[in-house]
Design an enzyme around this catalytic site. Sequence first.
Site, mmCIF file in Angstrom:
data_model
loop_
_atom_site.group_PDB
_atom_site.id
_atom_site.type_symbol
_atom_site.label_atom_id
_atom_site.label_comp_id
_atom_site.label_asym_id
_atom_site.label_seq_id
_atom_site.Cartn_x
_atom_site.Cartn_y
_atom_site.Cartn_z
ATOM 1 N N ASN A 17 0.814 -1.215 0.000
ATOM 2 C CA ASN A 17 0.000 0.000 0.000
ATOM 3 C C ASN A 17 0.850 1.267 0.000
ATOM 4 O OD1 ASN A 17 0.821 0.477 2.684
ATOM 5 N ND2 ASN A 17 -0.973 -0.523 3.546
ATOM 6 N N ARG A 18 0.151 2.409 0.005
ATOM 7 C CA ARG A 18 0.828 3.701 0.009
ATOM 8 C C ARG A 18 1.045 4.237 1.421
ATOM 9 N NH1 ARG A 18 1.140 5.830 -5.306
ATOM 10 N NH2 ARG A 18 2.479 7.414 -4.381
ATOM 11 N N GLN A 19 0.920 3.365 2.420
ATOM 12 C CA GLN A 19 1.345 3.621 3.793
ATOM 13 C C GLN A 19 0.489 4.644 4.535
ATOM 14 O OE1 GLN A 19 5.801 3.472 2.076
ATOM 15 N NE2 GLN A 19 5.781 3.907 4.259
ATOM 16 N N VAL A 20 -0.713 4.921 4.036
ATOM 17 C CA VAL A 20 -1.564 5.885 4.717
ATOM 18 C C VAL A 20 -1.992 5.319 6.073
ATOM 19 C CG1 VAL A 20 -3.710 7.208 4.623
ATOM 20 C CG2 VAL A 20 -2.383 6.808 2.529
ATOM 21 N N VAL A 80 -3.047 -23.058 2.048
ATOM 22 C CA VAL A 80 -4.020 -23.879 2.767
ATOM 23 C C VAL A 80 -5.093 -24.318 1.778
ATOM 24 C CG1 VAL A 80 -5.834 -23.845 4.521
ATOM 25 C CG2 VAL A 80 -3.573 -22.893 5.024
ATOM 26 N N HIS A 115 -9.151 -1.436 -1.056
ATOM 27 C CA HIS A 115 -9.693 -1.563 0.295
ATOM 28 C C HIS A 115 -10.803 -2.618 0.345
ATOM 29 C CE1 HIS A 115 -8.322 2.879 0.899
ATOM 30 N NE2 HIS A 115 -7.323 2.027 0.981
ATOM 31 N N HIS A 168 -8.623 4.889 4.612
ATOM 32 C CA HIS A 168 -7.700 3.841 4.197
ATOM 33 C C HIS A 168 -7.644 2.857 5.362
ATOM 34 C CE1 HIS A 168 -5.930 6.059 0.650
ATOM 35 N NE2 HIS A 168 -6.657 6.997 1.253
#
Length: 642
Positions: A158-161, A299, A579, A622
């Site tokens: 992700n863009r780390q938000v 699994v 998301h 986010h």
Amino acid sequence: MVQISKRRSIAALLFGVAIPVYSLPSIRTNTGIRPAIIAREEFEEDASTAIVPEGNFTATTFASSSADKGYDYVIIGGGAAGCTIANRLTEDPKISVLLIEAGPLDPYDPIIQIPGLADQVVGTQYDWKYKTVPQTSVNNRILDVPMGKLIGGGTALNRQVWQRASRSDYDAWVDLGNPGWGWDDLLPYFKKGETFYPPSPSLVNDWGISYDPAVHGYTGPMKNTVPDYQKAETTPWITAFSQLNIGIQTDQASGLNTNLFWTPAAIDPSNWTRQYARNAYYDPAVNRPNFHVLLNTTVTKLITTGTGPGIKVTRVEFATSKDGKRSYASINKEAILTAGTIATPQILQASGVGPQALLNSLDIPVVANLPGVGQNYQDHNNILSIFVTPGIPATPLDPVAALAEYNAYRTGPFTTPSGNLLGFIPLVTMTTNTTSILTKLGQQSAGQYLDTTDPTVVAGYSAQKNVLQTRLAQSDIAMTELIWAAPGIIVEANQHPFSRGSVKINSKSTFDYPNIDLRYGSNPLDWEVIADSHRFVRRVMQTPEMASKGAFEVVPGPDVSTNDQLTEYAKSGVSTLFHSSGTASMLPLDKGGVVDTNMKVYGFRNLRVCDASTIPLIPAAHIQATVYAMAEKAADIIKAAQ
């Protein structure tokens, strides 16, 4: 000679460049841990790649003693939730945990570690690279759905938000029948999971960034802060909003996540590297002798005994390839599914847990008829608009020089994955059509635009519809997100879509991708919201500030103005904001729920699900910080039940 690979990226689209990717051996993590890899040793019946604490176990010890006695907990999926729960459970040395992850452990790959390369990870070996079935509601397009396939899961892609939603978003979960999961219940876990570093004095002085110290945590695993590097072209965006009487919130983490606000990034300010589930939760736990990990292992089935409400998972079946020999891990206490919004319902369905008709169609014996498994799929979808803004020059980016500066000094544009100023706009601010939109929502029959007629799933959506109709009429919850990606380039993301999708297996094998049907816009009210969202963007771009910068629209263009025209534009370009959630929802059983408020699967004695699939109603945010908080709470629930 340094080898450089070039991949097209968002940066390439915005700046006309391809970012070079270097191998940077100077990247270090918090712990410096390099777990030993044990490959191709016996694990009960077969060989699998495993990671065990270096120096504590031999392969023989791992294979014989651990497999023979089983594990107290087997956790399936090494993303945000899986790593969090594994870490917290193994704090007790008497508790044994096996974590099974379908992907690898990255070698502290620079494209993951360096914030400025955050958009390079999607599409690599760390991505499941899922694709949807043709989407009938968006011109039969097949859409990409990136998902993390490695230790760390989506937190590595992700863009780390690092953002929380509003109080109203989480209190809506309580409205749906989930006591104990509102804002006040989750706030302690948001704080427990983070170490917040306040903005630097220079940021406060230059940008006026504020925060509320009372709502943050200062001793948790996930470090976060607002990077010092910010771009001057953000200022006109702030000014334009102020001319619409929309200001900047004190702190997005306080429970009011609307209008404009500064949000931290999941980043370690001691070395300006990404913080993700791997270095925050996994690395600190991996040397514990009671923690074992299987990598590159899928699994295939949960082995069960008994019937509802006392079904028990006795073993987990897994393999390293579709045709490979199946192996098993025995369970002493519980199996915990944290495989994500797509893989979690897939594994459940392949194990006979899901809609009876779907299982019967594939000759899968029904263990538990749970119609909600794979239903209620929600996602934030987005479109892009482009305005030419000759009076707002873009900050020049020389990627080679920026990367060299980062490697030498840990400064410059590569210390941040993206901008940190976000706009989350309530429906009542965004449009004068709020009453009309919500009235139409109330007039729809609950099952009108779903792809199932199951009465429990329909009842669950009816409850969601009623909650949204009430809460979206207020100003304390957002409806659309606006991201100023670059001067004049704006991402518009619907935060509370009315459409619902699904995940359905099409074979008995979990090595075959399931049918992923996002169903964007299957409820036509979503297109009306998207159209009004773009009209709001036009209001922003027509303020005196933007007029003084010469702003004019080029995509979709000023002539695209009616609802029908804006809908057609959106259909041609709508895509995921990454998301995905909801496919094993925490809801009452009679509302299509899959898990209860203790995250136990209905009908089972010892099976829990804890990941984004359990989110009953997607929040306006986010979602990574939300998933971490849910996992922290789940770990406490599991410990209390021992």
